[in-house]
Design a protein around this motif. Sequence first.
Motif, PDB file in Angstrom:
ATOM      1  N   GLY A 145      -7.655   0.137   5.243  1.00  0.00           N
ATOM      2  CA  GLY A 145      -6.519   0.228   4.339  1.00  0.00           C
ATOM      3  C   GLY A 145      -5.397   1.011   4.992  1.00  0.00           C
ATOM      4  O   GLY A 145      -5.394   1.230   6.215  1.00  0.00           O
TER       5      GLY A 145
ATOM      6  N   THR B 100     -20.013  -1.325   3.957  1.00  0.00           N
ATOM      7  CA  THR B 100     -18.928  -1.404   4.945  1.00  0.00           C
ATOM      8  C   THR B 100     -19.430  -1.039   6.347  1.00  0.00           C
ATOM      9  O   THR B 100     -19.281  -1.808   7.295  1.00  0.00           O
TER      10      THR B 100
ATOM     11  N   CYS C 256      -9.099   4.871   3.939  1.00  0.00           N
ATOM     12  CA  CYS C 256     -10.499   5.279   3.845  1.00  0.00           C
ATOM     13  C   CYS C 256     -10.717   6.736   4.252  1.00  0.00           C
ATOM     14  O   CYS C 256     -10.410   7.132   5.375  1.00  0.00           O
ATOM     15  N   VAL C 257     -11.291   7.494   3.333  1.00  0.00           N
ATOM     16  CA  VAL C 257     -11.532   8.906   3.596  1.00  0.00           C
ATOM     17  C   VAL C 257     -12.747   9.075   4.525  1.00  0.00           C
ATOM     18  O   VAL C 257     -12.880  10.072   5.225  1.00  0.00           O
TER      19      VAL C 257
ATOM     20  N   LEU D 193     -26.016   8.315   4.606  1.00  0.00           N
ATOM     21  CA  LEU D 193     -25.545   8.699   3.265  1.00  0.00           C
ATOM     22  C   LEU D 193     -26.557   9.612   2.577  1.00  0.00           C
ATOM     23  O   LEU D 193     -26.179  10.586   1.923  1.00  0.00           O
TER      24      LEU D 193
ATOM     25  N   SER E  78      -8.486  -2.557   8.373  1.00  0.00           N
ATOM     26  CA  SER E  78      -9.810  -2.564   7.720  1.00  0.00           C
ATOM     27  C   SER E  78     -10.070  -1.340   6.860  1.00  0.00           C
ATOM     28  O   SER E  78     -10.852  -1.390   5.916  1.00  0.00           O
TER      29      SER E  78
ATOM     30  N   LEU F  70     -18.335   7.379  -3.240  1.00  0.00           N
ATOM     31  CA  LEU F  70     -18.627   7.789  -1.865  1.00  0.00           C
ATOM     32  C   LEU F  70     -19.838   7.040  -1.324  1.00  0.00           C
ATOM     33  O   LEU F  70     -19.886   6.647  -0.166  1.00  0.00           O
TER      34      LEU F  70
ATOM     35  N   VAL G  26     -16.560   9.119   9.590  1.00  0.00           N
ATOM     36  CA  VAL G  26     -18.035   9.058   9.508  1.00  0.00           C
ATOM     37  C   VAL G  26     -18.515   7.678   9.953  1.00  0.00           C
ATOM     38  O   VAL G  26     -19.511   7.543  10.673  1.00  0.00           O
TER      39      VAL G  26
ATOM     40  N   ILE H 181      -1.984   6.191   0.985  1.00  0.00           N
ATOM     41  CA  ILE H 181      -2.681   7.308   0.316  1.00  0.00           C
ATOM     42  C   ILE H 181      -4.163   7.031   0.070  1.00  0.00           C
ATOM     43  O   ILE H 181      -4.941   7.947  -0.100  1.00  0.00           O
ATOM     44  N   HIS H 182      -4.559   5.757   0.032  1.00  0.00           N
ATOM     45  CA  HIS H 182      -5.968   5.440  -0.212  1.00  0.00           C
ATOM     46  C   HIS H 182      -6.739   5.154   1.079  1.00  0.00           C
ATOM     47  O   HIS H 182      -7.904   4.766   1.013  1.00  0.00           O
TER      48      HIS H 182
ATOM     49  N   GLU I 175       0.825  -1.220   0.000  1.00  0.00           N
ATOM     50  CA  GLU I 175       0.000   0.000   0.000  1.00  0.00           C
ATOM     51  C   GLU I 175       0.853   1.261   0.000  1.00  0.00           C
ATOM     52  O   GLU I 175       0.410   2.318  -0.441  1.00  0.00           O
TER      53      GLU I 175
ATOM     54  N   GLY J 178     -18.865   3.175  -1.246  1.00  0.00           N
ATOM     55  CA  GLY J 178     -17.785   2.961  -0.266  1.00  0.00           C
ATOM     56  C   GLY J 178     -18.296   3.024   1.157  1.00  0.00           C
ATOM     57  O   GLY J 178     -17.804   2.302   2.030  1.00  0.00           O
ATOM     58  N   GLY J 179     -19.254   3.897   1.412  1.00  0.00           N
ATOM     59  CA  GLY J 179     -19.689   4.085   2.789  1.00  0.00           C
ATOM     60  C   GLY J 179     -20.849   3.209   3.183  1.00  0.00           C
ATOM     61  O   GLY J 179     -21.314   3.249   4.320  1.00  0.00           O
TER      62      GLY J 179
ATOM     63  N   MET K 243      -8.402  -5.772  -0.740  1.00  0.00           N
ATOM     64  CA  MET K 243      -8.270  -4.805  -1.828  1.00  0.00           C
ATOM     65  C   MET K 243      -7.251  -5.422  -2.771  1.00  0.00           C
ATOM     66  O   MET K 243      -6.389  -6.197  -2.350  1.00  0.00           O
TER      67      MET K 243
ATOM     68  N   ARG L 282      -9.203  13.471  -4.126  1.00  0.00           N
ATOM     69  CA  ARG L 282      -9.057  13.080  -2.710  1.00  0.00           C
ATOM     70  C   ARG L 282      -8.989  14.345  -1.853  1.00  0.00           C
ATOM     71  O   ARG L 282      -9.644  14.459  -0.829  1.00  0.00           O
TER      72      ARG L 282
ATOM     73  N   LEU M  27     -26.025  13.011   3.985  1.00  0.00           N
ATOM     74  CA  LEU M  27     -24.755  13.590   3.559  1.00  0.00           C
ATOM     75  C   LEU M  27     -24.860  14.186   2.157  1.00  0.00           C
ATOM     76  O   LEU M  27     -24.298  15.227   1.862  1.00  0.00           O
TER      77      LEU M  27
HETATM   78  C1  HEM Z   1     -16.429   0.584   8.527  1.00  0.00           C
HETATM   79  C2  HEM Z   1     -16.645   1.263   7.419  1.00  0.00           C
HETATM   80  C3  HEM Z   1     -15.672   1.380   6.284  1.00  0.00           C
HETATM   81  C4  HEM Z   1     -14.671   0.534   5.901  1.00  0.00           C
HETATM   82  C5  HEM Z   1     -14.246  -0.780   6.544  1.00  0.00           C
HETATM   83  C6  HEM Z   1     -14.042   1.123   4.740  1.00  0.00           C
HETATM   84  C7  HEM Z   1     -12.965   0.555   4.070  1.00  0.00           C
HETATM   85  C8  HEM Z   1     -12.241   1.186   3.081  1.00  0.00           C
HETATM   86  C9  HEM Z   1     -11.070   0.653   2.439  1.00  0.00           C
HETATM   87  C10 HEM Z   1     -10.452  -0.700   2.740  1.00  0.00           C
HETATM   88  C11 HEM Z   1     -10.622   1.561   1.536  1.00  0.00           C
HETATM   89  C12 HEM Z   1      -9.464   1.413   0.569  1.00  0.00           C
HETATM   90  C13 HEM Z   1      -8.168   1.611   1.222  1.00  0.00           C
HETATM   91  C14 HEM Z   1      -7.001   1.285   0.363  1.00  0.00           C
HETATM   92  O1  HEM Z   1      -7.114   1.011  -0.849  1.00  0.00           O
HETATM   93  O2  HEM Z   1      -5.925   1.340   0.941  1.00  0.00           O
HETATM   94  C15 HEM Z   1     -11.530   2.678   1.586  1.00  0.00           C
HETATM   95  C16 HEM Z   1     -11.428   3.806   0.812  1.00  0.00           C
HETATM   96  C17 HEM Z   1     -12.424   4.736   0.712  1.00  0.00           C
HETATM   97  N1  HEM Z   1     -13.569   4.829   1.493  1.00  0.00           N
HETATM   98 FE1  HEM Z   1     -14.069   3.624   3.024  1.00  0.00          FE
HETATM   99  N2  HEM Z   1     -14.683   2.287   4.433  1.00  0.00           N
HETATM  100  C18 HEM Z   1     -15.685   2.503   5.349  1.00  0.00           C
HETATM  101  C19 HEM Z   1     -16.546   3.586   5.403  1.00  0.00           C
HETATM  102  C20 HEM Z   1     -16.589   4.601   4.479  1.00  0.00           C
HETATM  103  C21 HEM Z   1     -17.513   5.699   4.486  1.00  0.00           C
HETATM  104  C22 HEM Z   1     -18.600   5.935   5.533  1.00  0.00           C
HETATM  105  C23 HEM Z   1     -17.256   6.459   3.366  1.00  0.00           C
HETATM  106  C24 HEM Z   1     -17.913   7.706   2.856  1.00  0.00           C
HETATM  107  C25 HEM Z   1     -19.075   8.171   3.182  1.00  0.00           C
HETATM  108  C26 HEM Z   1     -16.120   5.852   2.692  1.00  0.00           C
HETATM  109  C27 HEM Z   1     -15.532   6.318   1.533  1.00  0.00           C
HETATM  110  C28 HEM Z   1     -14.318   5.874   1.042  1.00  0.00           C
HETATM  111  C29 HEM Z   1     -13.614   6.524  -0.076  1.00  0.00           C
HETATM  112  C30 HEM Z   1     -14.082   7.732  -0.849  1.00  0.00           C
HETATM  113  C31 HEM Z   1     -12.423   5.803  -0.273  1.00  0.00           C
HETATM  114  C32 HEM Z   1     -11.336   6.082  -1.310  1.00  0.00           C
HETATM  115  C33 HEM Z   1     -10.142   6.750  -0.681  1.00  0.00           C
HETATM  116  C34 HEM Z   1      -8.986   6.950  -1.633  1.00  0.00           C
HETATM  117  O3  HEM Z   1      -8.844   6.206  -2.596  1.00  0.00           O
HETATM  118  O4  HEM Z   1      -8.206   7.873  -1.408  1.00  0.00           O
HETATM  119  N3  HEM Z   1     -15.751   4.719   3.397  1.00  0.00           N
HETATM  120  N4  HEM Z   1     -12.505   2.432   2.540  1.00  0.00           N
END
Ligand code: HEM
Length: 416
Positions: free
Chosen positions: A359, A258, A365-366, A164, A357, A251, A370, A362-363, A67, A254-255, A304, A113, A167
């Motif tokens: 990640g 999970t 989880c944004v 969501l 969980s 968005l 929340v 740079i990726h 990563e 992703g949210g 991932m 981002r 939001l």
């Molecule tokens: C327990 C809840 C959540 C888990 C386990 C989770 C997990 C992840 C993981 C594994 C990644 C990728 C990390 C990587 O590639 O290294 C990620 C990225 C992302 N998540 Fe989440 N997520 C959660 C909740 C949310 C929520 C609530 C939102 C938005 C409302 C969200 C939006 C995103 C976005 C936009 C990315 C892309 C970030 C990037 O590429 O820079 N996630 N998430």
Amino acid sequence: MASAAELKVKPAEIEPIDMSRKELYAEDRWQEPFRKLRKHAPIQWVPESDFGPYWSVSTYKPIQHIEALPKLFSSHWEKGGIAISGNPEIFEKYNMREPMFIAMDPPQHTGPRRAVAPSFGPSEVAEMKAEVQQRTAELLDSLPIGETFDWVPKVSIELTTGMLAKLFDFPWEERHKLTEWSDYGGDVELIKNPDTIEVRLAKMQEMGAAFAALWQQRIANPGKDLVSVMLQSEAMKDMPPEEFIGNLILLIVGGNDTTRNSMSAYAYGLSKFPEERAKLEADPSLIPNAVQELIRWQTPLSHMRRTVTEDTDMFGPLMKKDDMVVMWYLSANRDEEVFEDGEAIKVDRPNARRHLSFGYGIHRCVGARVAELQLNTLLEEMAKRRLRVNVVGEPVRVPACFVHGYKSLPVQLSHY
Ligand code: HEM
């Protein structure tokens, strides 16, 4: 960074184990094979699977390293993207495009981002608290005590999708569509045969059209919601519509499942570990740590994926350009070198926060804050009411190696 020698893993000592098989997850039988892999083959080439050949990475340290090197291990959708199902040939054949920043590398990843991240900062998320609390409280107060109901749709889906919809200021009465689209978007099994690919494509097109309409509406009538904020940001205001909509989809998808599956893990996991539940009930100050522990234990996304961009032997075996690499967070979150007795929930686990969980790099989880806000609130509101969830039957699990979760979970509530 570790030295080159420290990065090397021991060569695989056992025959390939394909951890992408859906029955392992449907039947909750992934624990033992992952244990074996961590011990005997932390990085293993799997020459055959329904998704094609891949490198299977099952321990903590190599995942962090992969990563940390996004140039060498790409997330780009044109190369295959972020899930095991991503296949450039299929993408091309069906003209499937996924222009969203989770599936991009720097420098493309950086702008969107940066545009989105401030909306998920500590103070922005703190402002969401009152609304989340009110919705959670109302929902809990509407639930029956001592009667069996399904926790997944009634609580996990309702709270997550509600968040969501708020939001993005998505039409409230249509919020169930967010759940449906997210389920189709995250189902890696659908990519396996042409019929189901077509069904998924149709759903994704429906979702794209709905978000395009939302986008048009917010251009004409901006508000304070996240779509409007994104539209006004430097990095995203001139973004081509397809990419803007791709990021919106990201968005929402992703949210969605999970956070939902973390809420179900709270109900299911603490029922499996009643002593830990008692500890939490006796001391609600453990809630923030328990939330991290539940997210670790569940690992709502099992993996991932990355694609190798040039030959490398940094871990020992030769990984070739274009090889698929699957990082099993689910296994890394039980790595014996990092988490003692990782199969168990320990609400006061000292290093629960170290889970992968969300990640890493740079990726990462944004939306993590929340998700944490929603889970903390759920646990706090349950504690205020001295409410306990009792699981009264076996869950039905998601039969897939990507989204790790529950389709249904019969429960009854009681007071303690
Ligand atoms: C327990 C809840 C959540 C888990 C386990 C989770 C997990 C992840 C993981 C594994 C990644 C990728 C990390 C990587 O590639 O290294 C990620 C990225 C992302 N998540 Fe989440 N997520 C959660 C909740 C949310 C929520 C609530 C939102 C938005 C409302 C969200 C939006 C995103 C976005 C936009 C990315 C892309 C970030 C990037 O590429 O820079 N996630 N998430």
